[in-house]
Design a protein around this motif. Structure first.
Motif, PDB file in Angstrom:
ATOM      1  N   GLU A   6      -1.085  -8.040   9.354  1.00 21.29           N
ATOM      2  CA  GLU A   6      -1.762  -7.730   8.087  1.00 21.29           C
ATOM      3  C   GLU A   6      -0.785  -7.985   6.939  1.00 21.29           C
ATOM      4  OE1 GLU A   6      -3.183  -3.483   8.549  1.00 21.29           O
ATOM      5  OE2 GLU A   6      -2.155  -3.876  10.436  1.00 21.29           O
ATOM      6  N   PRO A   7      -1.331  -8.232   5.710  1.00 17.97           N
ATOM      7  CA  PRO A   7      -0.449  -8.514   4.578  1.00 17.97           C
ATOM      8  C   PRO A   7       0.477  -7.334   4.242  1.00 17.97           C
ATOM      9  CG  PRO A   7      -2.775  -8.838   3.961  1.00 17.97           C
ATOM     10  CD  PRO A   7      -2.763  -8.343   5.380  1.00 17.97           C
ATOM     11  N   ALA A   8      -0.058  -6.100   4.369  1.00 17.89           N
ATOM     12  CA  ALA A   8       0.758  -4.934   4.022  1.00 17.89           C
ATOM     13  C   ALA A   8       0.726  -3.928   5.159  1.00 17.89           C
ATOM     14  CB  ALA A   8       0.242  -4.290   2.737  1.00 17.89           C
ATOM     15  N   HIS A   9       1.840  -3.269   5.381  1.00 17.56           N
ATOM     16  CA  HIS A   9       1.935  -2.195   6.369  1.00 17.56           C
ATOM     17  C   HIS A   9       1.081  -1.032   5.867  1.00 17.56           C
ATOM     18  CE1 HIS A   9       3.853   0.727   9.047  1.00 17.56           C
ATOM     19  NE2 HIS A   9       4.533  -0.262   9.609  1.00 17.56           N
ATOM     20  N   SER A  10       0.372  -0.316   6.744  1.00 22.45           N
ATOM     21  CA  SER A  10      -0.391   0.835   6.262  1.00 22.45           C
ATOM     22  C   SER A  10       0.596   1.915   5.803  1.00 22.45           C
ATOM     23  CB  SER A  10      -1.317   1.363   7.354  1.00 22.45           C
ATOM     24  OG  SER A  10      -0.566   1.622   8.506  1.00 22.45           O
ATOM     25  N   GLU A  11       0.161   2.642   4.759  1.00 24.62           N
ATOM     26  CA  GLU A  11       1.060   3.634   4.179  1.00 24.62           C
ATOM     27  C   GLU A  11       1.020   4.883   5.053  1.00 24.62           C
ATOM     28  OE1 GLU A  11       0.410   4.059  -0.022  1.00 24.62           O
ATOM     29  OE2 GLU A  11       1.967   5.588  -0.199  1.00 24.62           O
ATOM     30  N   THR A  12       1.978   4.984   5.953  1.00 19.82           N
ATOM     31  CA  THR A  12       1.948   6.054   6.955  1.00 19.82           C
ATOM     32  C   THR A  12       2.751   7.277   6.520  1.00 19.82           C
ATOM     33  OG1 THR A  12       3.739   4.846   8.025  1.00 19.82           O
ATOM     34  CG2 THR A  12       1.558   4.566   8.958  1.00 19.82           C
ATOM     35  N   ILE A  13       3.614   7.110   5.516  1.00 17.07           N
ATOM     36  CA  ILE A  13       4.512   8.182   5.075  1.00 17.07           C
ATOM     37  C   ILE A  13       4.379   8.307   3.556  1.00 17.07           C
ATOM     38  CG2 ILE A  13       6.930   8.941   5.000  1.00 17.07           C
ATOM     39  CD1 ILE A  13       6.052   8.499   7.862  1.00 17.07           C
ATOM     40  N   GLU A  21      -0.047  -8.684  -7.031  1.00 15.72           N
ATOM     41  CA  GLU A  21       0.373  -9.507  -5.887  1.00 15.72           C
ATOM     42  C   GLU A  21       0.972  -8.657  -4.757  1.00 15.72           C
ATOM     43  OE1 GLU A  21       1.546 -13.933  -7.304  1.00 15.72           O
ATOM     44  OE2 GLU A  21       3.130 -12.447  -7.465  1.00 15.72           O
ATOM     45  N   VAL A  22       0.956  -9.247  -3.572  1.00 14.31           N
ATOM     46  CA  VAL A  22       1.657  -8.643  -2.435  1.00 14.31           C
ATOM     47  C   VAL A  22       2.513  -9.720  -1.777  1.00 14.31           C
ATOM     48  CG1 VAL A  22       1.384  -7.643  -0.138  1.00 14.31           C
ATOM     49  CG2 VAL A  22      -0.145  -6.939  -1.974  1.00 14.31           C
ATOM     50  N   ALA A  23       3.780  -9.426  -1.565  1.00  8.98           N
ATOM     51  CA  ALA A  23       4.634 -10.288  -0.734  1.00  8.98           C
ATOM     52  C   ALA A  23       4.483  -9.756   0.683  1.00  8.98           C
ATOM     53  CB  ALA A  23       6.081 -10.229  -1.203  1.00  8.98           C
ATOM     54  N   PRO A  24       3.903 -10.573   1.588  1.00  8.82           N
ATOM     55  CA  PRO A  24       3.415 -10.055   2.863  1.00  8.82           C
ATOM     56  C   PRO A  24       4.481  -9.421   3.752  1.00  8.82           C
ATOM     57  CG  PRO A  24       3.228 -12.471   2.753  1.00  8.82           C
ATOM     58  CD  PRO A  24       3.686 -12.010   1.410  1.00  8.82           C
ATOM     59  N   CYS A  25       3.992  -8.540   4.603  1.00 11.46           N
ATOM     60  CA  CYS A  25       4.881  -7.714   5.425  1.00 11.46           C
ATOM     61  C   CYS A  25       5.555  -8.549   6.528  1.00 11.46           C
ATOM     62  CB  CYS A  25       4.077  -6.578   6.051  1.00 11.46           C
ATOM     63  SG  CYS A  25       5.128  -5.294   6.741  1.00 11.46           S
TER      64      CYS A  25
END
Ligand code: GTQ
Length: 355
Positions: free
Chosen positions: A188-195, A108-112
């Motif tokens: 978007e549901p999740a932030h892009s993994e930038t770090i 699951e993802v709890a949205p951003c």
């Protein structure tokens, strides 16, 4: 003469005239202070909040049942609120703070989203889920502390094979009091993994920081660190316990710090851990900060004002302002706690009494 005057009130009786005055003023939103002063400015705190203990097992069962019926995505946050029984309808655990138990099931993802409320997460069970803060994942292990400081993007996910449950501690009622709530969803549901995961811990979690002259580094300068792993805080707490006698009122206690300023972890919320040796009983202590405690390890009893509670692993206890607290450890006990002390100290309000 006075007695007979009050028994036979005439229209000229001062009491009757005052009542008539109040009635006339009321439609103009004007009221006499002298009728309420004693309940407004009390000689010591009078909290409507009550002491309460939530046993973990039944709360967990309800949360897992909710997990069968609604997804994290649908709910945005699938959380059972720990509402103080004295503050019905407020969603508050003490007048200034909120507490909840959040469940994320595998996949699951709890949205951003982001909001002006500050949040902390304290992992109750499960391993290898994550909270991503502004594009950097904190991999969450049991009893880790993870922060989502105000206005930072955050989403939660669970790439492990088991349910993940953590305690959410937020300053929702404080922000409501100040009428300063803003919130938004990322598209978007999740932030892009930038770090890369763990980057901020390596930069800021070791009494170091990158030298940039006067330029800021990538995290907000006032809030660089957001992950305080159990493995680290436990080692420090047990080392303190081995090195010195427990404080009579607190046991061995350590506060989590914001490395940017040496103060509490967030502007409104302070967090700490405690260790009580087996058989140790604290002396009673009162403090003005409303506090939520979690049993990390061991068992014992808590006396809060007149109430007494048995405490088992993962049980949760709320201690409202100025209630005297005594803890007795049946075995070695380790506790985590958070409170509104950070805000109270800034306002010059925090007090404690050691009895
Ligand atoms: O994870 O952002 O328990 O926004 C309540 C409000 C959790 C969260 C809560 C929230 C969150």
């Amino acid at each position: 003469m006075d007695g007979s005057a009050s028994a036979t009130r005439t229209p000229n009786d001062p009491q009757a005239l005052l009542q008539a005055l109040y009635a006339e003023m009321r439609p103009h939103s004007l009221y006499p202070l002298w009728e309420v002063l004693a309940s407004l400015v009390t000689p010591s705190p009078r909290s409507a909040a009550r002491p309460h203990r939530w046993s973990y097992a039944p709360a967990r069962d309800y949360l897992l049942r909710a997990g069968d019926l609604i997804s994290a995505e649908q709910a945005e946050r699938r959380v059972l609120i720990l509402e103080n029984p004295g503050l019905a309808g407020s969603s508050a655990v003490v007048p200034s703070l909120y507490a909840g138990l959040q469940l994320i099931l595998p996949g699951e993802v709890a949205p951003c989203h982001r909001h002006t409320q500050c949040a902390l997460r304290f992992v109750m069970e499960g391993d290898n889920a994550f909270t991503a803060v502004d594009g950097e994942k904190a991999v969450m292990r049991p009893f880790d502390l993870v922060l989502t400081p105000n206005w930072q993007w955050h989403d939660h996910g669970n790439a492990s094979g088991a349910p993940m449950i953590w305690l959410d501690g937020l300053d929702i009622p404080t922000v409501r009091f100040y009428e300063a709530s803003f919130a938004e969803r990322l598209h978007e549901p999740a932030h892009s993994e930038t770090i890369p995961s763990g980057d901020s811990m390596r930069r800021y979690g070791r009494n170091l920081r990158p030298m940039r002259g006067t330029a800021a580094d990538r995290r907000p300068a006032h809030q660089p660190l957001f992950h305080y792993p159990y493995a680290e805080w436990r080692e420090s707490l047990l080392a303190l316990a081995a090195a010195e006698a427990p404080d009579p009122h607190l046991g061995h206690a350590m506060e989590f710090l914001n490395p940017a300023d040496g103060g509490p972890v967030m502007p409104t919320i302070a967090a700490h851990v405690r260790h009580l040796p087996a058989g140790f009983e604290t002396r009673p202590r009162q403090a003005t900060d409303g506090t939520v405690l979690v049993v990390v390890e061991g068992h014992g009893t808590a006396r809060v004002g007149e109430a007494e509670y048995r405490l088992e692993e993962r049980d949760l206890l709320v201690v409202p302002s100025w209630q005297s607290l005594t803890l007795a450890a049946g075995s070695r006990m380790v506790l985590f706690g958070y409170s509104d002390r950070a805000a109270q100290e800034k306002l010059g309000l925090f007090r404690e009494a050691r009895l």
